[in-house]
Design a protein around this motif. Structure first.
Motif, PDB file in Angstrom:
ATOM      1  N   ILE A  22       0.844  -1.183   0.000  1.00 43.10           N
ATOM      2  CA  ILE A  22       0.000   0.000   0.000  1.00 43.10           C
ATOM      3  C   ILE A  22       0.888   1.245   0.000  1.00 43.10           C
ATOM      4  N   PRO A  23       0.531   2.313  -0.731  1.00 41.61           N
ATOM      5  CA  PRO A  23       1.374   3.504  -0.831  1.00 41.61           C
ATOM      6  C   PRO A  23       1.820   4.010   0.533  1.00 41.61           C
ATOM      7  N   GLN A  24       3.046   4.455   0.595  1.00 44.57           N
ATOM      8  CA  GLN A  24       3.633   4.877   1.856  1.00 44.57           C
ATOM      9  C   GLN A  24       3.538   6.383   2.057  1.00 44.57           C
ATOM     10  N   THR A  25       2.471   6.991   1.569  1.00 48.34           N
ATOM     11  CA  THR A  25       2.217   8.418   1.790  1.00 48.34           C
ATOM     12  C   THR A  25       0.945   8.570   2.602  1.00 48.34           C
ATOM     13  N   VAL A  26       1.023   9.409   3.633  1.00 54.73           N
ATOM     14  CA  VAL A  26      -0.133   9.726   4.461  1.00 54.73           C
ATOM     15  C   VAL A  26      -0.388  11.215   4.313  1.00 54.73           C
ATOM     16  N   TYR A  27      -1.656  11.585   4.161  1.00 54.40           N
ATOM     17  CA  TYR A  27      -2.010  12.984   3.929  1.00 54.40           C
ATOM     18  C   TYR A  27      -2.558  13.609   5.205  1.00 54.40           C
ATOM     19  N   PHE A  28      -2.381  14.924   5.296  1.00 55.02           N
ATOM     20  CA  PHE A  28      -2.687  15.657   6.523  1.00 55.02           C
ATOM     21  C   PHE A  28      -3.524  16.873   6.189  1.00 55.02           C
ATOM     22  N   VAL A  29      -4.693  16.988   6.811  1.00 58.39           N
ATOM     23  CA  VAL A  29      -5.542  18.175   6.668  1.00 58.39           C
ATOM     24  C   VAL A  29      -5.711  18.790   8.049  1.00 58.39           C
ATOM     25  N   GLY A  30      -5.201  19.983   8.220  1.00 60.63           N
ATOM     26  CA  GLY A  30      -5.161  20.604   9.535  1.00 60.63           C
ATOM     27  C   GLY A  30      -6.436  21.317   9.924  1.00 60.63           C
ATOM     28  N   SER A  31      -6.398  21.871  11.125  1.00 62.42           N
ATOM     29  CA  SER A  31      -7.557  22.548  11.714  1.00 62.42           C
ATOM     30  C   SER A  31      -7.672  24.004  11.294  1.00 62.42           C
ATOM     31  N   GLY A  32      -6.590  24.558  10.752  1.00 62.14           N
ATOM     32  CA  GLY A  32      -6.545  25.988  10.474  1.00 62.14           C
ATOM     33  C   GLY A  32      -5.808  26.767  11.538  1.00 62.14           C
ATOM     34  N   ASN A  33      -5.541  26.128  12.682  1.00 62.42           N
ATOM     35  CA  ASN A  33      -4.691  26.726  13.719  1.00 62.42           C
ATOM     36  C   ASN A  33      -3.252  26.339  13.395  1.00 62.42           C
ATOM     37  N   ASP A  34      -2.506  27.272  12.843  1.00 64.22           N
ATOM     38  CA  ASP A  34      -1.183  26.944  12.300  1.00 64.22           C
ATOM     39  C   ASP A  34      -0.244  26.357  13.344  1.00 64.22           C
ATOM     40  N   ALA A  35      -0.232  26.946  14.539  1.00 60.94           N
ATOM     41  CA  ALA A  35       0.685  26.464  15.574  1.00 60.94           C
ATOM     42  C   ALA A  35       0.325  25.048  16.008  1.00 60.94           C
ATOM     43  N   LEU A  36      -0.964  24.800  16.226  1.00 62.75           N
ATOM     44  CA  LEU A  36      -1.416  23.469  16.624  1.00 62.75           C
ATOM     45  C   LEU A  36      -1.128  22.455  15.526  1.00 62.75           C
TER      46      LEU A  36
END
Length: 304
Positions: A22-36
């Motif tokens: 299975i592809p070894q890339t995981v995607y990330f969608v943040g909360s909009g709080n840049d520091a967090l």
């Protein structure tokens, strides 16, 4: 300019032939709080297998994801990703059990996450670890949230405690109801019920409790800074560690585990409030150990 990353994203997530991994890339969608978001991303990079790369993407790119996990931060990011790509496997962080459970039940193996709210039994036992003689817990609820407390009420007798729910019918009745609740309980247990505990009301709740020499436990670490005496909480490192294990399970099996609570919790305390109320506070580590001992004795280490 937007098409190129979308094309690359699609190629990285193409269905696999037999024998391939299975592809070894995981995607990330943040909360909009840049520091967090940056803090959690850094922790994920530390905890994920070194062969897995983490790539931040926008919601407009989510539709191209297939066969790769998307990690979301907060309920809003989860909802936007789910709407953009109903088939994407998602590991949701910083969302509460009441929000995530239904999605996981409807899409087993596809939706998972690490619950952000602390089990109420653990919060109740945090109060008991501080006040060992406590037997009666006061709870505030709205007619819409009262069912939130039933599992806790059923669990408490095993620990020599009981609880009573005091219904808040509207905004004007909050403080009078709180006063009655404080007259009953050894302490007030605050749940993550935003209709009652929110930035508009918390100052009034805490001051009312303080003036009646009663403590408030929970609902979160942030409220301890505001004036609650204590709260259990899961550190981000523990949340991310479990999320990383979920991702690796997906990489091996193509299925995500059921969402769950973190395995370890810490305790935040407000020493100033303790001194003001003349309550001797054990150190944070001792409180956490005592809570774990209570749970271990009753076979509830899973915090379900």
């Amino acid at each position: 300019m937007i098409l190129l990353p979308l094309i690359l994203l699609g190629l990285a997530s193409q269905p696999l032939s037999a024998g391939e991994t299975i592809p070894q890339t995981v995607y990330f969608v943040g909360s909009g709080n840049d520091a967090l978001d940056q803090h959690i991303k850094n922790l994920l990079v530390e905890h994920l297998d070194e062969q897995i790369s983490l790539e931040a993407i926008g919601v407009d790119q989510v539709a191209a994801v297939t066969d790769s996990v998307v990690i979301t931060i907060g309920s809003s990011a989860f909802s936007r990703v789910r709407q953009a790509n109903p088939d994407a496997p998602i590991v949701s962080l910083l969302t509460e059990r009441d929000f995530l459970d239904d999605y996981a039940i409807r899409a087993p193996g596809q939706i998972s996450g690490v619950f952000y709210d602390v089990p109420l039994i653990r919060q109740a036992l945090t109060g008991k670890a501080i006040l060992p003689q406590a037997t009666d817990i006061a709870l505030l609820a709205t007619p819409e949230s009262v069912e939130l407390y039933q599992p806790l009420i059923d669990q408490l007798p095993a620990y020599g405690m009981s609880a009573r729910v005091f219904l808040v019918d509207d905004r004007d009745s909050l403080i009078p109801t709180l006063v009655r609740a404080l007259g009953y309980g050894d302490f007030l247990l605050a749940a993550p019920d935003s209709a009652i505990y929110n930035p508009r009301t918390i100052k009034h709740i805490l001051l009312t409790a303080y003036r009646r020499n009663k403590i408030v436990i929970g609902p979160t670490q942030a409220y301890v800074q505001a004036g609650s005496l204590a709260s259990s909480y899961a550190p981000f490192s523990e949340i991310v560690q479990l999320a990383s294990e979920f991702v690796e399970t997906y990489q091996k099996t193509g299925k995500l585990p059921l969402p769950s609570y973190p395995r370890q919790y810490k305790v935040a305390i407000n020493k100033q409030v303790g001194r003001s109320l003349n309550i001797p506070l054990p150190d944070r580590e001792e409180i956490a150990r005592t809570v774990n001992q209570y749970l271990d004795t009753n076979g509830e280490t899973s915090d379900e």
